[in-house]
Every structure is written in structure tokens, then in C-alpha cells.
Enzyme design. Structure first.
Site, mmCIF file in Angstrom:
data_model
loop_
_atom_site.group_PDB
_atom_site.id
_atom_site.type_symbol
_atom_site.label_atom_id
_atom_site.label_comp_id
_atom_site.label_asym_id
_atom_site.label_seq_id
_atom_site.Cartn_x
_atom_site.Cartn_y
_atom_site.Cartn_z
ATOM 1 N N PRO A 145 8.846 -3.431 -0.435
ATOM 2 C CA PRO A 145 8.101 -4.656 -0.730
ATOM 3 C C PRO A 145 6.933 -4.453 -1.684
ATOM 4 C CG PRO A 145 7.703 -3.908 1.522
ATOM 5 C CD PRO A 145 8.836 -3.106 0.991
ATOM 6 N N ASN A 146 6.799 -5.431 -2.559
ATOM 7 C CA ASN A 146 5.691 -5.550 -3.520
ATOM 8 C C ASN A 146 5.761 -4.568 -4.682
ATOM 9 O OD1 ASN A 146 4.313 -7.723 -2.137
ATOM 10 N ND2 ASN A 146 3.868 -6.212 -0.542
ATOM 11 N N ARG A 157 -0.082 -5.227 -10.074
ATOM 12 C CA ARG A 157 -0.650 -5.102 -8.733
ATOM 13 C C ARG A 157 -1.659 -3.967 -8.674
ATOM 14 N NH1 ARG A 157 2.644 -2.142 -3.903
ATOM 15 N NH2 ARG A 157 1.255 -2.758 -2.213
ATOM 16 N N ARG A 198 -2.483 3.459 6.676
ATOM 17 C CA ARG A 198 -1.488 4.042 5.749
ATOM 18 C C ARG A 198 -1.227 5.522 6.045
ATOM 19 N NH1 ARG A 198 -1.146 -0.069 1.817
ATOM 20 N NH2 ARG A 198 -3.134 -1.129 1.600
ATOM 21 N N HIS A 222 5.242 8.106 -2.269
ATOM 22 C CA HIS A 222 4.187 7.104 -2.416
ATOM 23 C C HIS A 222 3.460 7.380 -3.729
ATOM 24 C CE1 HIS A 222 4.833 5.603 1.570
ATOM 25 N NE2 HIS A 222 4.903 6.857 1.980
ATOM 26 N N ILE A 223 3.228 6.329 -4.473
ATOM 27 C CA ILE A 223 2.543 6.444 -5.754
ATOM 28 C C ILE A 223 1.094 6.890 -5.525
ATOM 29 C CG2 ILE A 223 1.714 5.102 -7.738
ATOM 30 C CD1 ILE A 223 4.222 3.245 -7.224
ATOM 31 N N SER A 224 0.448 6.237 -4.563
ATOM 32 C CA SER A 224 -0.949 6.544 -4.252
ATOM 33 C C SER A 224 -1.012 7.627 -3.175
ATOM 34 C CB SER A 224 -1.654 5.283 -3.761
ATOM 35 O OG SER A 224 -1.049 4.818 -2.560
ATOM 36 N N GLU A 280 10.764 10.974 0.635
ATOM 37 C CA GLU A 280 9.821 9.857 0.751
ATOM 38 C C GLU A 280 8.801 9.969 -0.381
ATOM 39 O OE1 GLU A 280 7.492 9.945 4.339
ATOM 40 O OE2 GLU A 280 6.407 8.107 3.809
ATOM 41 N N ASN A 293 10.591 4.820 -1.824
ATOM 42 C CA ASN A 293 9.226 4.333 -1.668
ATOM 43 C C ASN A 293 9.343 3.027 -0.891
ATOM 44 O OD1 ASN A 293 6.648 3.394 -1.719
ATOM 45 N ND2 ASN A 293 6.368 3.562 -3.940
ATOM 46 N N ASP A 319 15.326 4.440 11.770
ATOM 47 C CA ASP A 319 16.613 4.528 12.465
ATOM 48 C C ASP A 319 17.788 4.468 11.484
ATOM 49 O OD1 ASP A 319 15.286 4.681 14.856
ATOM 50 O OD2 ASP A 319 15.847 2.686 15.566
ATOM 51 N N ALA A 364 4.851 -0.799 2.230
ATOM 52 C CA ALA A 364 4.204 -0.992 3.531
ATOM 53 C C ALA A 364 5.165 -0.780 4.699
ATOM 54 C CB ALA A 364 3.590 -2.383 3.590
ATOM 55 N N TYR A 419 -2.283 1.727 -8.528
ATOM 56 C CA TYR A 419 -0.867 1.996 -8.801
ATOM 57 C C TYR A 419 -0.553 2.218 -10.278
ATOM 58 C CZ TYR A 419 -0.383 0.437 -3.969
ATOM 59 O OH TYR A 419 -0.501 0.316 -2.610
ATOM 60 N N ARG A 452 -6.515 6.781 1.824
ATOM 61 C CA ARG A 452 -6.730 5.328 1.871
ATOM 62 C C ARG A 452 -6.965 4.881 3.325
ATOM 63 N NH1 ARG A 452 -2.244 2.423 -1.548
ATOM 64 N NH2 ARG A 452 -3.728 0.702 -1.268
ATOM 65 N N HIS A 482 4.929 2.276 6.949
ATOM 66 C CA HIS A 482 3.943 2.356 8.034
ATOM 67 C C HIS A 482 4.324 1.512 9.235
ATOM 68 C CE1 HIS A 482 1.883 3.991 4.624
ATOM 69 N NE2 HIS A 482 1.733 2.825 4.045
HETATM 70 C C1 DQA Z 1 2.777 2.737 -1.433
HETATM 71 C C2 DQA Z 1 1.667 2.917 -0.394
HETATM 72 C C3 DQA Z 1 1.814 1.900 0.726
HETATM 73 O O1 DQA Z 1 0.768 2.075 1.670
HETATM 74 C C4 DQA Z 1 1.719 0.501 0.163
HETATM 75 O O2 DQA Z 1 1.916 -0.447 1.196
HETATM 76 C C5 DQA Z 1 2.665 0.274 -0.967
HETATM 77 C C6 DQA Z 1 2.822 1.318 -1.968
HETATM 78 C C7 DQA Z 1 2.580 3.675 -2.646
HETATM 79 O O3 DQA Z 1 3.535 3.827 -3.393
HETATM 80 O O4 DQA Z 1 1.504 4.246 -2.823
HETATM 81 O O5 DQA Z 1 3.221 -0.815 -1.115
HETATM 82 O O6 DQA Z 1 4.019 3.054 -0.835
#
Ligand code: DQA
Length: 159
Positions: free
Chosen positions: A10-11, A18, A116, A105-107, A103, A79, A92, A82, A23, A112, A85
């Protein structure tokens, strides 16, 4: 030719617009282009996807597990945004499908907010890439490649 799946949750469709201070300015289409170049270098075809819907991500993970089992897919970089978390369903699905996952994560999620710091994906991931910006995507693909091909990076039993 085998395929590698890069799955975005998502997002991540908002990448570029964003919170660019967190990011960066690259769009998801830019990330897809970079991943395609890296996948080609590694001898793979790229399947790059994004969804804002947990159930759709679950179904794609299940399909990917079947493709990996049949030798059509090497694994996935995920990735989950959210959902990392919050989603026991994604955890599962990865376990149930037997999917090999890196796995990503960009950040740096550990620098943070506390919510997270926990990920339901981390315990079922073969490796984790965190905090390298979108440069983490090609790093994750290279990591997946070395996990598969280089015995020196195979997890040590009991370690
Ligand atoms: C994220 C980190 C997550 O906490 C956040 O909800 C995202 C992006 C990252 O790529 O840093 O949507 O996965």
C-alpha cells in the site's frame, strides 16, 4: 527463463510524491525500470507489481509460491509497506506458499516510529534490506541471486 517477482504494498504507488524527504523523488515506474535492468543482468525476467489491497497481495504470494515450486520463479522481493507491521495474513501466505522472500524497506524503519520496528515478514524472510532508499531494490535482487547461487551465503543450520 526464470522470473523474479517484486511486490509492492500500500501507498507505494505514490512514490515520488509521497514524503519525498523519507522516500526520495523516484517514482514506482523508475523503480520498476531499475529492477528490470538488474533482473536482466542477473538473467531473470521481472514481474513487478503493486497493490493497495491485502487480499490481492496474499493471492499473488500464493501464486508465486506455486511458480517457485514449479521452477518458474526464483523468489520475491517484497516491500509490503505498512502491512509489514500489521499483516499476519502476509506472514502466513509466505509460509504457506513456501515462497523465498527478501523483505525490503526504502526507509530505515528502525530509526522511525516504534510501530514500524516490528515486521511480521522479517521472521519468514530469507534476508532483509532496510534504509538504502530505492537503491535497496537492486541490492535485494543481487542478495536473492547470491542466496540462490553462492553456497557461502546459505544460512548455516542451527546458527
Ligand atoms: C516502507 C516503511 C513502512 O513503514 C511504510 O508503511 C511504507 C514504506 C518503506 O519502504 O520504507 O509504506 O515499507
Amino acid at each position: 527463463m526464470t522470473t523474479v517477482l517484486v511486490l509492492n504494498g500500500p501507498n507505494l504507488n505514490l512514490l515520488g510524491d509521497r514524503e519525498p524527504e523519507i522516500y526520495g523523488s523516484a517514482t514506482l515506474a523508475d523503480v520498476a525500470d531499475t529492477c528490470r535492468d538488474t533482473a536482466t543482468d542477473l538473467g531473470w525476467e521481472l514481474d513487478f507489481r503493486q497493490s493497495n489491497h491485502e487480499g490481492e497481495l496474499v493471492e499473488w504470494i500464493q501464486d508465486a509460491g506455486r511458480a517457485q515450486h514449479d521452477g518458474r520463479l526464483v523468489g520475491a522481493v517484497i516491500n509490503a509497506g505498512a502491512y509489514s507491521h500489521t499483516s499476519i495474513a502476509l506472514h502466513d501466505a509466505i509460509v504457506g506458499a513456501g515462497l523465498r522472500v527478501i523483505e525490503l524497506h526504502i526507509s530505515n524503519v528502525h530509526a522511525r516510529e516504534p510501530f514500524r520496528h516490528h515486521s511480521y515478514l522479517s521472521p519468514v524472510a530469507a534476508g532483509i534490506i532496510v534504509g538504502f532508499g530505492v537503491a535497496g531494490y537492486p541490492l535485494a535482487l543481487h542478495g536473492l541471486h547470491s542466496l540462490i547461487t553462492d553456497s557461502a551465503t546459505q544460512p548455516i543450520e542451527g546458527a
